[in-house]
Scaffold this motif. Structure first.
Motif: not given
Length: 230
Positions: A125, A129, A131, A191
């Motif tokens: 994952e 995220n 790349d 974020d």
């Protein structure tokens, strides 16, 4: 106001018979901040980072990370703290060359007790995220410096730590890769990730942080805040 992620109170550290590497340093960093610690060689940057990470202990003062008094922990407790509350990014990546990218990233979670399948899923994952999922089965030696630093960032985020410490994260990279890492750190902070970057690189600090703490001769000489970069 939420509790600080980092709180240093009147912290000093001296090595051997020399002058203090850090003297009477007090610093509070709140959740969601992106802070650069800047200064010339010998100013106390590495000492401050090592004290925050529990890699060293102060002679005087207190060090608190996410509500835990780091300076009071024993070695086993410090290891657990670094696994769960602090993600660290290093100048020279510190990846294990005999493990694949996905296994390097999953390792911190497995050491913390997560099952292999769940750890691999979380690692994949993160690779997506950041790349670089196409490099999951590759070995670090086959990657560029910028790609290896992205792997190191993914590993640092593996256990969802409240604090991300970056120690000269662009020091071993070319200019383009360094700018790429700066953008990545900026995105992570956008974020909500709390980030502290220890660096001598003014351009990196400007690109990915909104607060600058300057050290000189072991003392905090300036602490300035600009508009958050998003």
């Amino acid at each position: 106001m939420p509790a600080p992620v980092i709180e240093l109170s009147d912290v000093s550290r001296t090595y051997d018979e020399g002058p203090p590497a850090l003297q009477d340093a007090s610093l509070v960093i709140q959740p969601g901040e992106a802070v650069a610690i800047l200064g010339p060689s010998g100013s106390g940057k590495s000492t401050m980072l090592n004290l925050i990470a529990g890699l060293d202990r102060p002679d005087t003062g207190t060090v608190t990370v996410d509500g835990t008094r780091v300076d009071q922990l024993n070695e086993a407790e410090l290891t657990r703290l670094r696994r769960t509350k602090i993600g660290m990014i290093f100048q020279f990546f510190n990846l294990l060359d005999d493990l694949t990218v996905v296994d390097n990233i999953a390792l911190p979670a497995q050491l913390a007790g997560m099952g292999r399948r769940e750890a691999q899923s979380r690692a994949l994952e993160l690779l997506g995220n950041l790349d670089i999922k196409r490099h999951a089965k590759a070995y670090p030696g086959r990657l560029s410096g910028g790609q290896r630093q992205r792997v190191a960032v993914a590993r640092a985020l593996m256990n969802r730590p409240p604090l991300l410490l970056a120690d000269e994260p662009t020091g071993a990279l070319d200019h383009a890769s360094g700018k790429d890492v700066g953008r990545l750190l900026n995105e992570l902070n956008a974020d909500g990730q709390t980030i502290v970057v220890v660096t001598h690189d003014e351009a990196l600090a400007e690109s990915c942080t909104h607060r600058t703490v300057r050290l000189l001769d072991g003392r905090i000489s300036a602490d300035t805040t600009t508009a958050a970069r998003r």
